[in-house]
Design a protein around this motif. Sequence first.
Motif, mmCIF file in Angstrom:
data_model
loop_
_atom_site.group_PDB
_atom_site.id
_atom_site.type_symbol
_atom_site.label_atom_id
_atom_site.label_comp_id
_atom_site.label_asym_id
_atom_site.label_seq_id
_atom_site.Cartn_x
_atom_site.Cartn_y
_atom_site.Cartn_z
ATOM 1 N N GLY A 392 0.785 -1.226 0.000
ATOM 2 C CA GLY A 392 0.000 0.000 0.000
ATOM 3 C C GLY A 392 0.815 1.273 0.000
ATOM 4 N N GLU A 393 1.997 1.222 0.596
ATOM 5 C CA GLU A 393 2.837 2.412 0.660
ATOM 6 C C GLU A 393 4.232 1.949 1.045
ATOM 7 O OE1 GLU A 393 2.198 4.756 4.252
ATOM 8 O OE2 GLU A 393 0.789 3.219 4.900
ATOM 9 N N PRO A 394 5.205 2.828 0.883
ATOM 10 C CA PRO A 394 6.549 2.436 1.312
ATOM 11 C C PRO A 394 6.545 2.207 2.822
ATOM 12 C CG PRO A 394 6.600 4.458 -0.014
ATOM 13 C CD PRO A 394 5.164 4.183 0.310
ATOM 14 N N ASP A 416 7.520 -7.213 0.820
ATOM 15 C CA ASP A 416 7.009 -5.862 0.601
ATOM 16 C C ASP A 416 6.566 -5.839 -0.853
ATOM 17 O OD1 ASP A 416 6.727 -3.166 -0.084
ATOM 18 O OD2 ASP A 416 8.466 -2.512 1.073
ATOM 19 N N THR A 417 5.243 -5.779 -1.064
ATOM 20 C CA THR A 417 4.703 -6.003 -2.411
ATOM 21 C C THR A 417 4.269 -4.683 -3.035
ATOM 22 O OG1 THR A 417 2.485 -6.343 -1.497
ATOM 23 C CG2 THR A 417 3.865 -8.301 -1.746
ATOM 24 N N TRP A 418 4.913 -4.301 -4.110
ATOM 25 C CA TRP A 418 4.475 -3.100 -4.829
ATOM 26 C C TRP A 418 3.553 -3.498 -5.960
ATOM 27 C CZ3 TRP A 418 4.439 -1.708 -9.918
ATOM 28 C CH2 TRP A 418 3.935 -0.413 -10.174
ATOM 29 N N TRP A 419 2.391 -2.883 -5.991
ATOM 30 C CA TRP A 419 1.459 -3.077 -7.098
ATOM 31 C C TRP A 419 0.358 -2.056 -6.974
ATOM 32 C CZ3 TRP A 419 -3.457 -5.869 -6.287
ATOM 33 C CH2 TRP A 419 -3.650 -6.270 -4.958
ATOM 34 N N GLN A 420 -0.643 -2.135 -7.807
ATOM 35 C CA GLN A 420 -1.687 -1.112 -7.875
ATOM 36 C C GLN A 420 -3.026 -1.718 -8.283
ATOM 37 O OE1 GLN A 420 0.390 0.973 -11.177
ATOM 38 N NE2 GLN A 420 0.453 2.695 -9.747
ATOM 39 N N THR A 421 -4.076 -0.953 -8.049
ATOM 40 C CA THR A 421 -5.397 -1.358 -8.541
ATOM 41 C C THR A 421 -5.292 -1.728 -10.026
ATOM 42 O OG1 THR A 421 -6.377 0.222 -7.002
ATOM 43 C CG2 THR A 421 -7.800 -0.605 -8.744
ATOM 44 N N ASP A 507 4.112 6.305 -10.229
ATOM 45 C CA ASP A 507 5.001 6.397 -9.068
ATOM 46 C C ASP A 507 6.394 6.795 -9.532
ATOM 47 O OD1 ASP A 507 3.290 5.654 -7.016
ATOM 48 O OD2 ASP A 507 3.701 3.529 -7.255
ATOM 49 N N ILE A 519 10.479 2.564 -3.858
ATOM 50 C CA ILE A 519 9.393 3.438 -4.325
ATOM 51 C C ILE A 519 9.466 4.751 -3.552
ATOM 52 C CG2 ILE A 519 6.881 3.665 -4.623
ATOM 53 C CD1 ILE A 519 8.104 1.297 -6.190
ATOM 54 N N ARG A 522 4.060 9.094 -5.309
ATOM 55 C CA ARG A 522 3.319 9.369 -6.541
ATOM 56 C C ARG A 522 3.914 10.566 -7.275
ATOM 57 N NH1 ARG A 522 -0.434 5.651 -8.213
ATOM 58 N NH2 ARG A 522 -1.162 7.370 -9.485
ATOM 59 N N ARG A 533 -5.507 5.499 -1.797
ATOM 60 C CA ARG A 533 -5.290 6.551 -2.784
ATOM 61 C C ARG A 533 -6.412 7.559 -2.763
ATOM 62 N NH1 ARG A 533 -3.918 3.238 -8.132
ATOM 63 N NH2 ARG A 533 -4.413 5.192 -9.122
#
Length: 654
Positions: A392-394, A416-421, A507, A519, A522, A533
Amino acid sequence: MSTLESILKETRSFPPSDEFRRKATVSGMEAYNTLCEEADDHYLSFWGDLAREMISWKKPFSRVFDDSNAPFFKWFDDGVLNVSHNCIDRHLPLNANKIALIFEADGGEVTRLTYAELYHRVCQFANGLKSLGIQKGDRVVIYMPMVVEAIVAMQACARIGAIHSVVFGGFSAGAVRDRIQDAGAVAVITANEGLRGGKTVPLKATVDEALALEGCDSVKNVIVYQRTNGGAHWVEGRDIWWHKLTEGQSEHCEPEWMNAEDPLFILYTSGSTGKPKGIQHSSAGYLLGAANSFRWVFDYKPNDVFWCTADVGWITGHSYVCYGPLANGATQVIFEGVPTYPDASRFWSMIEKHKVTTFYTAPTAIRSLIKLGADLPKQYDLSSLRLLGTVGEPINPEAWMWYYEVVGGGRCPIVDTWWQTETGSAMIAPLPGAVATKPGSCTLPLPGVIADIVDESGAPVEPGRGGFLVIKKPFPSLVRTIWGDADRFKKTYFPEEFNGQYYLAGDSANRDENGYFWIMGRIDDVLNVSGHRLGTMEIESALVANPLVAEAAVVGKPHDVKGEAVVAFVVLKGNRPEGDDAKKIATELKNWVAHEIGKIAQPDDIRFGENLPKTRSGKIMRRLLRSIAKGEEISQDVSTLENPHILSQLQQGV
Ligand code: WTA
């Protein structure tokens, strides 16, 4: 920049233990590198093979990928499947009696549901939806508390081919209305009330309020799950109780066989402009992303007890509650309540009670729980845990280290998973049996994800330099379009600056000399408040809709629990208020935003000015406002400022 610098000074690195690595699905860096090379060398067959392995097809696809109408890409598009069949039916021959859901209610009552029971519930409800005339392609809004029925509702929509649009239960009537209207929903599924932290949430009343607003004529039915004894206002002919709808319905329901590219759902998310965007996902590509990333990133084992704390109102609750775990036949915990009720040890006591092996939550939750009781986890037996995750965030390295040591006992890798809708599934995250973690970094892309950091011209930047995070090749779980706005889809995600070739994530990021991604935040006017968001424009539009307000500008400021907090600079139509007057109006405006959008968008801080700082060409100086919000000395050049005297007004809190 200072956070970035401090993060980049982070040199600690945590490789998986030998034991973890040995047992892992993707075991060791060599295995990870082999997968990446396979993806690099044979991109389409790499995804094609995974799609055959992970998905049960009614009719196999003959073509993996079609980019003839880029950037409206298609994957596996002549294949036929049903997502709910993949999440439930296919586990029945071997695992009908395996527990699918362990539901813990707000008050602590626990209910367990096997795959067979889930199947029957989904089928009955799907038949109920069909009895109302809801069909393939219809849009259905789901506005539910975090209960088993929320998942049943989503799965039932998937089963009959209806496109669900889940709206987070904390959103207001206005937000519900906007989403109903944009999607032209034919039905709303809700509960009379929700229960969170010992309090009731008036969901049905909010739906009633939304439907009383203009533009919701498309809604023919409201289906109401009875969660509490509280009553509900009733519109005859429109409203129907969940239990009445499912009464006498068959426990079997033949799935609607769908094309791979038929939309599975829409989920609205904030962007740079005022209106949230309806992110539209496909059936097969999305399912593949959710299922495969779940297997790899959470190193899924059949005996795992998985717990993702996200609400189904967010993409995380779609991919790692409703779809990914079920597609793998996993056992998971579903939690109705909040981490602080009845006290701040709720998560830890639940991990102990349900013997959770894999725990996935948000940095903001971790930070707030550290504040409320950094030693509380030590009072519980957390030895069942083998893997932790964040999203969700760093995550700041201090919180990471606490999570690692105090919750994970120094033995659990953290993904720690970076991704988005928009990406539908995890993109950059360590495969925990291979990639060494570093506190604050989401580490390396998943095999098959071609991520890079580029400058304005699309050229890759040197290690250590910041730039735009892009994904250079389309992948199966990528957003297909923005519902009803293909043009905006193209402009937002495949901008001409990069020849329409790269998916622009929105990002900024940085890579270290080991290729690890960090990351930074934004690049657009989107805030990240508690991992959620929020578009600054969206909040500004809400403020300006208040009869007292002439103009508003919204920025974020760092917040030690929420990550970012909302600060609003407001010009009223009348005089600039002072003293108690200012306090009163500020409270009124905060409540107004909560009512217009939802509590999560409520400003922490409202400042009044006679005007906003603008350049001579009339542009609001947002960078300046960000400095003011942070309480920094103003170092920017204000010589172009039309009206310098207002700065001291805006520096004053209410
Ligand atoms: C941010 C949530 C740093 C990022 C799944 C992204 C992150 C936005 C991380 C998407 C992470 C998400 N580290 N930042 N591990 N995960 N973000 O659509 O800014 O709600 O663009 O999806 O959250 O938020 P969304």
